[in-house]
Design a protein around this motif. Structure first.
Motif, PDB file in Angstrom:
ATOM      1  N   ARG A   1     -35.116   3.967  12.254  1.00  7.68           N
ATOM      2  CA  ARG A   1     -34.389   3.035  13.130  1.00  7.68           C
ATOM      3  C   ARG A   1     -34.458   1.617  12.580  1.00  7.68           C
ATOM      4  O   ARG A   1     -33.479   0.867  12.629  1.00  7.68           O
ATOM      5  CB  ARG A   1     -34.955   3.066  14.552  1.00  7.68           C
ATOM      6  N   ARG A   2     -35.617   1.247  12.056  1.00  7.50           N
ATOM      7  CA  ARG A   2     -35.755  -0.100  11.483  1.00  7.50           C
ATOM      8  C   ARG A   2     -34.870  -0.251  10.251  1.00  7.50           C
ATOM      9  O   ARG A   2     -34.178  -1.259  10.093  1.00  7.50           O
ATOM     10  CB  ARG A   2     -37.216  -0.389  11.139  1.00  7.50           C
ATOM     11  N   ILE A   3     -34.899   0.741   9.384  1.00 13.01           N
ATOM     12  CA  ILE A   3     -34.098   0.688   8.163  1.00 13.01           C
ATOM     13  C   ILE A   3     -32.608   0.632   8.504  1.00 13.01           C
ATOM     14  O   ILE A   3     -31.856  -0.156   7.916  1.00 13.01           O
ATOM     15  CB  ILE A   3     -34.444   1.883   7.249  1.00 13.01           C
TER      16      ILE A   3
ATOM     17  N   GLN B   1     -41.529   8.988  11.841  1.00 18.53           N
ATOM     18  CA  GLN B   1     -40.524   8.582  10.861  1.00 18.53           C
ATOM     19  C   GLN B   1     -39.218   8.101  11.506  1.00 18.53           C
ATOM     20  O   GLN B   1     -38.463   7.370  10.875  1.00 18.53           O
ATOM     21  CB  GLN B   1     -40.248   9.720   9.875  1.00 18.53           C
ATOM     22  N   THR B   2     -38.961   8.482  12.758  1.00 17.63           N
ATOM     23  CA  THR B   2     -37.756   7.970  13.421  1.00 17.63           C
ATOM     24  C   THR B   2     -37.882   6.475  13.673  1.00 17.63           C
ATOM     25  O   THR B   2     -36.876   5.763  13.641  1.00 17.63           O
ATOM     26  CB  THR B   2     -37.464   8.712  14.745  1.00 17.63           C
TER      27      THR B   2
ATOM     28  N   GLY C   1     -52.035   6.169   5.649  1.00 17.11           N
ATOM     29  CA  GLY C   1     -51.310   7.176   6.404  1.00 17.11           C
ATOM     30  C   GLY C   1     -52.213   8.134   7.159  1.00 17.11           C
ATOM     31  O   GLY C   1     -51.743   9.113   7.722  1.00 17.11           O
ATOM     32  N   GLN C   2     -53.497   7.842   7.210  1.00 13.61           N
ATOM     33  CA  GLN C   2     -54.455   8.680   7.943  1.00 13.61           C
ATOM     34  C   GLN C   2     -54.617   8.094   9.348  1.00 13.61           C
ATOM     35  O   GLN C   2     -55.670   7.612   9.725  1.00 13.61           O
ATOM     36  CB  GLN C   2     -55.790   8.725   7.200  1.00 13.61           C
TER      37      GLN C   2
ATOM     38  N   ILE D   1     -53.161  -0.030  15.138  1.00 12.15           N
ATOM     39  CA  ILE D   1     -53.145   1.313  14.570  1.00 12.15           C
ATOM     40  C   ILE D   1     -52.529   2.329  15.529  1.00 12.15           C
ATOM     41  O   ILE D   1     -51.847   3.261  15.104  1.00 12.15           O
ATOM     42  CB  ILE D   1     -54.536   1.752  14.081  1.00 12.15           C
ATOM     43  N   LEU D   2     -52.730   2.154  16.835  1.00 14.20           N
ATOM     44  CA  LEU D   2     -52.091   3.061  17.791  1.00 14.20           C
ATOM     45  C   LEU D   2     -50.572   2.989  17.684  1.00 14.20           C
ATOM     46  O   LEU D   2     -49.884   4.014  17.715  1.00 14.20           O
ATOM     47  CB  LEU D   2     -52.535   2.743  19.221  1.00 14.20           C
ATOM     48  N   SER D   3     -50.052   1.790  17.544  1.00 11.81           N
ATOM     49  CA  SER D   3     -48.605   1.635  17.424  1.00 11.81           C
ATOM     50  C   SER D   3     -48.093   2.319  16.163  1.00 11.81           C
ATOM     51  O   SER D   3     -47.125   3.080  16.205  1.00 11.81           O
ATOM     52  CB  SER D   3     -48.231   0.160  17.427  1.00 11.81           C
ATOM     53  N   ASP D   4     -48.759   2.074  15.040  1.00 12.13           N
ATOM     54  CA  ASP D   4     -48.340   2.686  13.780  1.00 12.13           C
ATOM     55  C   ASP D   4     -48.547   4.195  13.780  1.00 12.13           C
ATOM     56  O   ASP D   4     -47.855   4.927  13.078  1.00 12.13           O
ATOM     57  CB  ASP D   4     -49.085   2.071  12.602  1.00 12.13           C
TER      58      ASP D   4
END
Length: 156
Positions: free
Chosen positions: A144-146, A139-140, A3-4, A32-35
Motif C-alpha cells: 500500500r505504501r509503495i 506485506q500488504t 525480519g524476526q 516493533i508491534l507496528s512493524d
C-alpha cells in the motif's frame, strides 16, 4: 530489522516487564508491534511512552504515525507526522509517510508537495531502494505504501 518480528516483540516485552515505566522501552515496543503487523497493539505503548516522556523525540511521533498509517487512520497519522516534523523538519521518512497519507486521503496536491520534500532531502530516493530496505511482517502494508508513492510520482 532482521525480519524476526515475533522474537523482537518477545525481547522488548521482557524488557518492558523489567522496566514498565521506561519511555524508551514502551516506544520501542510500539515500534516493533507496528512493524510486526500488530499496529492496533502498538498504539497504547506509544501513547504511554509519550506520557512518560513529556518532551518526546521525533521518532515517538513517527512510530505512532506509522501505527495509525498501518491501521488506515490517515488523518491521525498526519497529525503525528506533523509533530515529528516540528521537532525534525528534515525527517525524510515523515515526509515520505505523509505522501502515503495524503494519497490515501485523496489530497494529491499535498502528496506531490511532500514528494518534492522527499526528493529535496534525498536526491537519490527511489521506490526500489525503499522496497529493499524496509521490512514489514504484513506485506500488504508495504505494498500500500509503495502504491501510494507511485501515485504521487516518486521515482521507481
Amino acid at each position: 530489522l532482521k525480519g524476526q518480528f515475533e522474537k523482537g516483540v518477545l525481547e522488548v516485552k521482557m524488557a518492558r516487564d523489567l522496566f514498565p515505566n521506561s519511555a524508551e522501552i514502551n516506544a520501542g515496543l510500539g515500534m516493533i508491534l507496528s512493524d510486526a503487523g500488530r499496529p492496533m497493539e502498538a498504539i497504547p505503548p506509544l501513547k504511554k511512552a509519550m506520557r512518560l516522556n513529556p518532551i518526546p523525540p521525533s521518532w515517538y511521533f513517527m512510530n505512532l504515525g506509522s501505527a495509525y498509517l498501518n491501521t488506515e487512520q490517515y488523518e491521525k497519522a498526519v497529525v503525528e507526522y506533523r509533530k515529528a516534523l516540528q521537532r525534525q523538519p528534515d525527517n525524510m521518512f515523515a515526509h515520505l509517510n505523509l505522501v502515503v497519507c495524503y494519497v490515501n486521503l485523496n489530497r494529491q496536491e499535498d502528496a506531490h508537495a511532500e514528494a518534492e520534500e522527499v526528493l529535496t532531502i534525498d536526491t537519490e530516493f527511489s521506490i526500489e531502494r525503499y522496497a529493499k530496505t524496509f521490512r514489514f511482517a504484513d506485506q500488504t502494508v508495504k505494498q500500500r505504501r509503495i502504491d501510494a508513492m507511485r501515485k504521487a510520482g516518486l521515482p521507481e
